[in-house]
Design an enzyme around this catalytic site. Structure first.
Site, PDB file in Angstrom:
ATOM      1  N   HIS A 154      -8.884 -40.892  44.751  1.00  0.00           N
ATOM      2  CA  HIS A 154      -9.814 -40.400  43.256  1.00  0.00           C
ATOM      3  C   HIS A 154      -9.369 -41.669  42.389  1.00  0.00           C
ATOM      4  O   HIS A 154      -8.365 -41.529  41.741  1.00  0.00           O
ATOM      5  CB  HIS A 154      -9.627 -39.169  42.925  1.00  0.00           C
ATOM      6  N   CYS A 157     -10.363 -45.494  36.073  1.00  0.00           N
ATOM      7  CA  CYS A 157      -9.630 -46.566  35.149  1.00  0.00           C
ATOM      8  C   CYS A 157      -8.420 -46.323  34.496  1.00  0.00           C
ATOM      9  O   CYS A 157      -8.188 -45.184  34.122  1.00  0.00           O
ATOM     10  CB  CYS A 157     -10.753 -47.172  34.224  1.00  0.00           C
ATOM     11  N   CYS A 258      21.461 -11.788  24.738  1.00  0.00           N
ATOM     12  CA  CYS A 258      21.717 -11.205  25.988  1.00  0.00           C
ATOM     13  C   CYS A 258      20.714 -11.952  26.994  1.00  0.00           C
ATOM     14  O   CYS A 258      19.487 -12.396  26.836  1.00  0.00           O
ATOM     15  CB  CYS A 258      20.761  -9.664  25.763  1.00  0.00           C
ATOM     16  N   HIS A 266      22.961  -7.039  21.994  1.00  0.00           N
ATOM     17  CA  HIS A 266      22.729  -5.859  21.551  1.00  0.00           C
ATOM     18  C   HIS A 266      23.520  -4.805  22.471  1.00  0.00           C
ATOM     19  O   HIS A 266      22.993  -3.648  22.809  1.00  0.00           O
ATOM     20  CB  HIS A 266      21.210  -5.512  21.913  1.00  0.00           C
ATOM     21  N   CYS A 311      -0.723  27.233  -3.572  1.00  0.00           N
ATOM     22  CA  CYS A 311      -1.329  28.509  -2.865  1.00  0.00           C
ATOM     23  C   CYS A 311      -1.420  28.489  -1.476  1.00  0.00           C
ATOM     24  O   CYS A 311      -1.709  27.504  -1.037  1.00  0.00           O
ATOM     25  CB  CYS A 311      -2.527  28.704  -3.573  1.00  0.00           C
ATOM     26  N   CYS A 319     -14.676  22.888   7.860  1.00  0.00           N
ATOM     27  CA  CYS A 319     -15.491  24.194   8.490  1.00  0.00           C
ATOM     28  C   CYS A 319     -15.382  25.321   7.686  1.00  0.00           C
ATOM     29  O   CYS A 319     -15.932  26.383   8.309  1.00  0.00           O
ATOM     30  CB  CYS A 319     -15.071  24.431   9.872  1.00  0.00           C
TER      31      CYS A 319
END
Lengths: 509, 154
Positions: A154, A157, A258, A266, A311, A319
């Site tokens: 392939h 230029c 670690c 840790h 209260c 509802c």
């Protein structure tokens, strides 16, 4: 301590190139390896590696390059391919030498094909002028145009080829696996072609990227994650061992991290718990937890309700269901005892109450550990501020007490020990959150308590004024070494229990 | 501009012999970097009868970087983002897969083939992809409905 031997054997059996390490800069050995001269008592005198430590080795950029070259040469001699092609094959095989050699011997053509090295068309990889040529990329033509093609044929230029390579290297950070610019062509641009085409300013970047992919491809190599650090660390701990080992390594630049997850040290918590914990801490799930602890759901339509008055007679806004906030039972069943619920034992609301209690309990448990974790994180930051001031204190101390620079080093040492111990303590709390309770947990908590006390004692001394500090040197040295010792005890104990599977993790916590 | 020659050549090639079912023109005659593609819904697809507009934007470093394809006509498709961009980003349109030797006409053809056979494994709209895989009838119903609603007029 058979646990040590286990790690050692894992490493030595896996790392074949460790055998060649003699020629590659002993200076960077970060771990003291026992020089075995055949005298058995020598070994006994050497300080033993602690149970929580792992073997590792730090490599500089030049050494990584050497390591790479050496492997390419070795394989090149075995399979009889030039080094350029061997390098491509090895990169394609992600540096698995054995598998490459084996598959190459088995099905040579297939391996060459898949790495983009197949020799289907003749042609030399050089810059030439071609007759009757039009570049498919820029559509320029002319006899004077410099062109280039690899063995795949392939041809483009040279200008376009260059621009293509530059955009891959500079913009996309590609190096080892750049393909031919031809449509659908899988052929990989080898380093000889690259040398021919790539401009001087990109060559360094190209080599840096090649080294980068080399380390990325090797399972036993990791880049030090510290900013601008160019070292890589080699460690034999495998991904599958991470539930039982917490492989903290120290780069030559001084950074502790670690090897399993590249996060900051840790220990003693294993990687997967760290991941879980950090996710939990930043997740909104905790907000949800708050909601469930501070609100209740309407027993009928399940809308979430926050009580905003005194209260107990609740009316769901959605509802219109009326219920009692205390017992969650239907309000109309309350009879005459309005506004004073004494029906706590009634079955009607007990299920709802159970769910509430559980949620509140788990929230409190989480907060217990989180507060202590966060506190040590915060304190470590404050200690760091002190550390920055320590240097000033050290100079002050020198002038006020006739102590030499060497003699005031104890302050810096104490400050560093403090930082490291806080880092460990912080993670003990995240770790403890996931621990199932047994008698080992109690030992763990005792160790934790001892370290915590030692740390707080030492931390307190830093608040003393400079003129008092000189007189406290011996005490401070004692406390520093005590802190370090407590930390080692805690880490050793935990590492051993983790490895032997004695420590149990709560599933799905 | 170094790439102008290439773009002009591609444009003249593609106007002379466009991929089946498409027409290509410049959105604005003075700018060769923005193309407009008119694509008929392929007869073998659920988009049949629709007329889709696709905007093709060529980056300044084209052909070293891939062209950007976006549907300006709303379309119900797992590989087209369901927002005002309508962008498409898969296969050769990804910068790591694009080769400078690839042509815009090939990208247009790929888009057309995706209308015929969506690629649910590399989807940008995951929920549409799930529906495509698990409830094909419902997917086709919505896709046809959207085609009628948004892509009806040429």
């Amino acid at each position: 301590m058979d646990s040590d031997d286990e790690i050692n054997s894992v490493q030595s059996s896996e790392d074949d190139f460790m055998d060649d390490e003699d020629s590659l800069g002993e200076d960077f050995d970060a771990v003291e390896e026992p020089d075995d001269f055949g005298f058995s008592q020598d070994k006994d005198i050497k300080p033993r590696k602690q149970a929580y430590e792992v073997d590792f080795k730090v490599w500089g950029p030049g050494q990584i390059q050497d390591q790479q070259d050496k492997q390419v040469e070795e394989v090149s001699a075995v399979i009889g391919q030039p080094t350029e092609s061997t390098a491509i094959l090895l990169r394609h095989a992600r540096w698995n030498k054995e598998r490459l050699i084996e598959s190459y011997m088995d099905k040579r053509d297939e391996v060459l094909e898949s790495s983009g090295l197949s020799e289907d068309k003749e042609g030399s990889a050089s810059i030439t002028k071609a007759d009757d040529f039009m570049c498919d990329i820029c559509c320029e033509d002319g006899k004077d145009l410099d062109t280039f093609a690899m063995k795949c044929g392939h041809r483009f230029c040279v200008n376009c080829y260059r621009t293509y390579l530059a955009s891959k290297i500079r913009d996309e950070g590609e190096a080892a696996r750049i393909k031919c610019p031809g449509e659908g062509c899988e052929r990989i641009v080898d380093s000889k072609s690259l040398k021919l085409l790539v401009t001087e300013d990109l060559k360094d970047r190209y080599h840096e990227l090649l080294t980068r992919t080399y380390v990325d491809d090797m399972n036993n190599l990791k880049w030090c994650p510290a900013p601008d650090c160019t070292y890589a660390v080699e460690c034999g701990v495998k991904q599958k061992d991470l539930t039982k080992i917490v492989p903290t390594v120290t780069c030559s630049c001084g950074h502790h991290f670690c090897f399993g997850c590249s996060l900051n040290d840790h220990q003693p918590a294993p990687c997967m718990l760290v991941k879980k914990w950090m996710k939990k801490c930043e997740d909104d799930s905790e907000t949800a937890n708050w909601i469930s602890a501070n609100t209740k759901e309407c027993p009928k339509c399940h809308s979430t309700i926050e009580k905003n008055g005194g209260c107990n007679h609740m009316t769901c806004r959605k509802c219109r269901h009326e219920f009692c906030w205390m017992c969650m039972g239907v309000w109309s069943e309350h009879g005459t005892s309005w506004y004073n619920c004494n029906r706590y034992e009634e079955k009607s609301g007990s299920d709802a109450r159970d769910a509430q209690a559980k949620s509140r309990q788990s929230l409190e448990r989480y907060l217990h550990y989180y507060n202590r974790y966060a506190n040590h994180e915060q304190s470590a930051k404050l200690d760091k501020d002190i550390y920055l001031k320590t240097e000033k204190k050290m100079t002050q101390l020198q002038s006020s007490s006739n102590m030499s620079w060497i003699e005031v080093q104890f302050l810096q040492e104490a400050s560093q020990a403090l930082q490291q111990c806080r880092q460990t303590l912080k993670w003990t709390y995240a770790f403890a959150y996931y621990l199932a309770r047994n008698n080992l947990t109690e030992i763990f908590e005792d160790n934790q308590k001892d370290l915590e006390m030692a740390v707080e004692n030492l931390s307190e001394m830093f608040e003393k004024s400079t003129d008092q500090l000189a007189g406290l040197k011996v005490e401070m040295l004692d406390k520093t070494s005590y802190c370090k010792r407590r930390r080692i005890i805690l880490l050793n104990d935990t590492a051993e229990n983790l490895k032997s599977g004695m420590i149990l993790i709560i599933p799905n916590s | 501009m170094a790439n102008r020659k290439r773009i002009v050549k591609e444009l003249s090639d593609v106007t002379r012999s466009p991929p089946p079912g498409t027409r290509v023109q410049l959105l604005d005659e003075s700018d060769v970097h923005i193309w407009e593609v008119l694509m008929d819904g392929p007869p073998e697809s659920v988009y049949v009868g629709g007329h889709f507009k696709i905007k093709v934007t060529l980056p300044t470093d084209y052909p070293f970087k891939p062209p950007l394809l976006s549907f300006t006509t709303k379309i119900y498709h797992p590989n087209v983002s369901n927002d005002d961009k309508g962008s498409m980003c898969l296969g050769m349109l990804r910068s790591d897969e694009w080769k400078p030797a690839n042509r815009i006409s090939a990208a247009i053809e790929m888009a057309r083939n995706l209308l015929i056979a969506p690629n649910a494994d590399d989807a940008v709209e995951v929920s549409i992809a799930d529906q495509f895989k698990n409830d094909r009838a419902e997917f086709e119903k919505i896709a046809k409905d959207w085609t009628k609603r948004y892509a009806g007029k040429a």
